[in-house]
Scaffold this active site. Sequence first.
Site, short mmCIF file in Angstrom:
data_model
loop_
_atom_site.label_atom_id
_atom_site.label_comp_id
_atom_site.label_asym_id
_atom_site.label_seq_id
_atom_site.Cartn_x
_atom_site.Cartn_y
_atom_site.Cartn_z
N GLY A 86 -0.09 0.82 -5.29
CA GLY A 86 -0.73 0.46 -4.01
C GLY A 86 -1.31 1.69 -3.59
O GLY A 86 -2.18 1.99 -2.75
N ALA B 92 4.31 -7.16 -4.44
CA ALA B 92 5.16 -8.01 -5.33
C ALA B 92 6.45 -7.43 -5.71
O ALA B 92 6.61 -6.35 -5.73
CB ALA B 92 4.23 -8.34 -6.61
N GLY C 285 0.63 -1.29 0.05
CA GLY C 285 -0.01 0.01 0.07
C GLY C 285 1.15 1.28 -0.09
O GLY C 285 0.28 2.31 -0.19
N ALA C 286 2.18 1.15 0.05
CA ALA C 286 3.08 2.51 0.11
C ALA C 286 3.67 2.53 -1.32
O ALA C 286 4.49 3.39 -1.54
CB ALA C 286 4.05 2.51 1.25
N GLY C 287 3.53 1.68 -2.16
CA GLY C 287 4.04 1.52 -3.46
C GLY C 287 3.35 2.30 -4.41
O GLY C 287 2.50 3.17 -4.08
N PHE C 288 3.68 2.35 -5.49
CA PHE C 288 3.41 3.21 -6.74
C PHE C 288 1.94 2.83 -7.22
O PHE C 288 1.00 3.87 -6.93
CB PHE C 288 4.07 2.78 -8.00
N ASP D 148 5.73 -7.83 5.95
CA ASP D 148 6.04 -8.58 4.88
C ASP D 148 5.13 -9.65 4.84
O ASP D 148 4.66 -10.44 5.70
CB ASP D 148 7.53 -9.29 5.54
N VAL D 149 4.53 -9.85 3.66
CA VAL D 149 3.47 -10.82 3.33
C VAL D 149 4.09 -12.32 3.71
O VAL D 149 3.40 -13.18 3.76
CB VAL D 149 3.19 -10.80 2.01
N TYR E 7 9.11 -13.50 -13.79
CA TYR E 7 8.17 -12.66 -13.13
C TYR E 7 6.44 -13.17 -13.78
O TYR E 7 6.03 -13.22 -12.96
CB TYR E 7 8.43 -11.29 -13.56
#
Length: 334
Positions: free
Chosen positions: A13, A61, A8-11, A39-40, A163
Amino acid sequence: MRILVTGGAGFIGSAIVAALDAAGHEPVAFDTAADPGADVRDPAAVARALRGVDAVCHQAAKVGLGKDFADAPDYTGVNALGTAELLAAMAAAGVRRLVLAGSMVVYGEGRYECADHGVVRPGPRRPADLDAGLFEPPCPRCGAPLAPGLVGEDTPADPRNVYAVTKLTQEQLAAVWARSTDSAAVSLRYHNVYGPGLPRDTPYAGVAALFLSALLRGEAPRVFEDGGQRRDFVHVRDVAWANALALESDPAPGTLTAYNTGSGEIRTVGDMAAALSAACGGPAPVVTGEYRLGDVRHITADSRRLKAALGWHPAVPFAEGMAELAGVRVGGGT
């Protein structure tokens, strides 16, 4: 709804968190960038994060093509194992709604049609052909040129790099979780996402990020192959809206439903490089003829299923999005 947004802190998310907040939900970001303990892959951390949660939006991811096969354990650990841990914790906690960040990479090459043999599936491109500048995949039956088209969700998966394999694995795990727990899962198969907050200066970033990084250094974007690779560039706010709609939808329990999430505007990589260079006022792109074996030639989305089922439509035009990415306000100024 109280919604856990992994990554949620990513691009992407962070854009989803903003969209959910604006829609009146209670998003909760779970991201190692903001909290090293989030960490998931950590069952205890995930279990704590799921308390009181109504749904999960799984964006965490490791992204991009990677540098070489040495990255395979890291991709598999974060994307496959991380998703398995998350789903196991959701099953234990009784959380039954999931929206997953899927990807168009699961298809491999896009849709192609031969004049004589109809729709065909070309195999991986050969290094000898790429070395010779023969970038277009030929018909696997007769060797004739092919016409690329839009790929639909019912196209068989054919991942061409590590990936891509991990993104398909995420979907398969989510489908099994949905069936075994009578839960509902949606996978939004993102095409090339760009927009504010795009990560830069990393070999794992997408092509838009690599081009922008070069331009901000005063360098020309380096375009691989001949620049004719067809892609679908979709703005991050449109992707965030698709996630909000998917979380508010009512998919059938026991299933995973996949939706392509693309703008519907077919552009080439060369088009995007030229548009971004112009918006930045930077040097013109340089076409290098280089290639990466894991790349596919053409992949563009048919997003009609998402539009029909959820009422979604892309709102940010390509030119406007490129100007915004370059830091130029549409209508003039910076």
